[in-house]
Design a protein around this motif. Sequence first.
Motif: not given
Length: 366
Positions: A43-61, A119-121
């Motif tokens: 949601y954060i990565l695809t919505e138009q919210h006028n914020k420049r956010i860097a998202v780090i995803l943990n692959e084990f999630g 972080t992972t679950g």
Amino acid sequence: MENVLLEDEDDCPELVAIVQSDQIPVTIITGYLGAGKTTLLNYILTEQHNKRIAVILNEFGEGSALEKSLAISQAGELYEEWLELRNGCLCCSVKDNGLKAIENLMQKKGKFDYILLETTGLADPGAVASMFWVDAELGSDIYLDGIVTVIDAKYGMQHLTEVKPDGLINEAERQVALADLAIINKTDLVEEEVLNQLKEVVRSINGLVRIEETQKSRVDLSSVLDLHAFDSKNGASLQEKLHHVKTTLPHLDKSIITVTFEVPGSISEERLNVFIQNLLWEKNVKDKTGSAMNVIRLKGLVSVKDKPQQIIIQGVHELYDLEETRVAWDAGEQRTNRLVFIGKHLDKDVLEQLFIATVLNQEDSG
């Protein structure tokens, strides 16, 4: 942040000053598998919210939030690729705790205003949070803004009340204990009574946490970002919040609870350090049954002698920090010390008596 605890060669923690500058805020996103972390991040990565956010995803999630976010193993090493998305966000996927990704990201400074770290679950968010306190170089670039946990409304109670083998802390409970914000997701899947019971258990674990209810992880980003949960900017709001925290009763024999007390007077910072170190480092403070108290999160506002400003205390596991807030004590105001502890085997009476015995004497009060 100042007075950040590090370990030297003799394993003896010491304090290191870190000066705040133009740092980027980091929010840690945690929660059990299936709770809706990935949906929130999508949601954060695809919505138009006028914020420049860097998202780090943990692959084990729960899997990569975006298929385009690549984590490719090359010659046994993880290759990170930062992708710039249409809405101005950046995204990458990692297999470690995210530190390398942050260092890599800092080369792109100016392209983003905020970092979200998933972080992972089953991860302990406290261990991840600690990195921002003990790594002085990292601390000059970024600061920890808050810890957010996503809870599944349908299965949250099952996760929180699961009894682990003796000596182990329930991971879901620990995530709630460390959270500044709890997002209860999928509220449309449960009756109101079930939802209310879940909220009651969450508050019994963590009396300081703010609760947001949502469906499909859709939340107003202003309620998730810029929490200032770990710095002095929240001094005034913390004063109000601490007034309303109550000591809770364990909902299970060995569960995590919140304990709070207030003691009037001005105290010695040196003796306050002794009190906290006995509790967090030595772990020699016991409850009435002889079990060592295990503090997971510590927060408070205190009056230190000869200092006009209120002092905020922050603690996560064995790390703690004292910092002056922007809030000054009023002339003629009764100075006081209000502390909140979240953890296992906590006994309010024992803690309060130890605090008074350690930090106060006749000439200190007033």
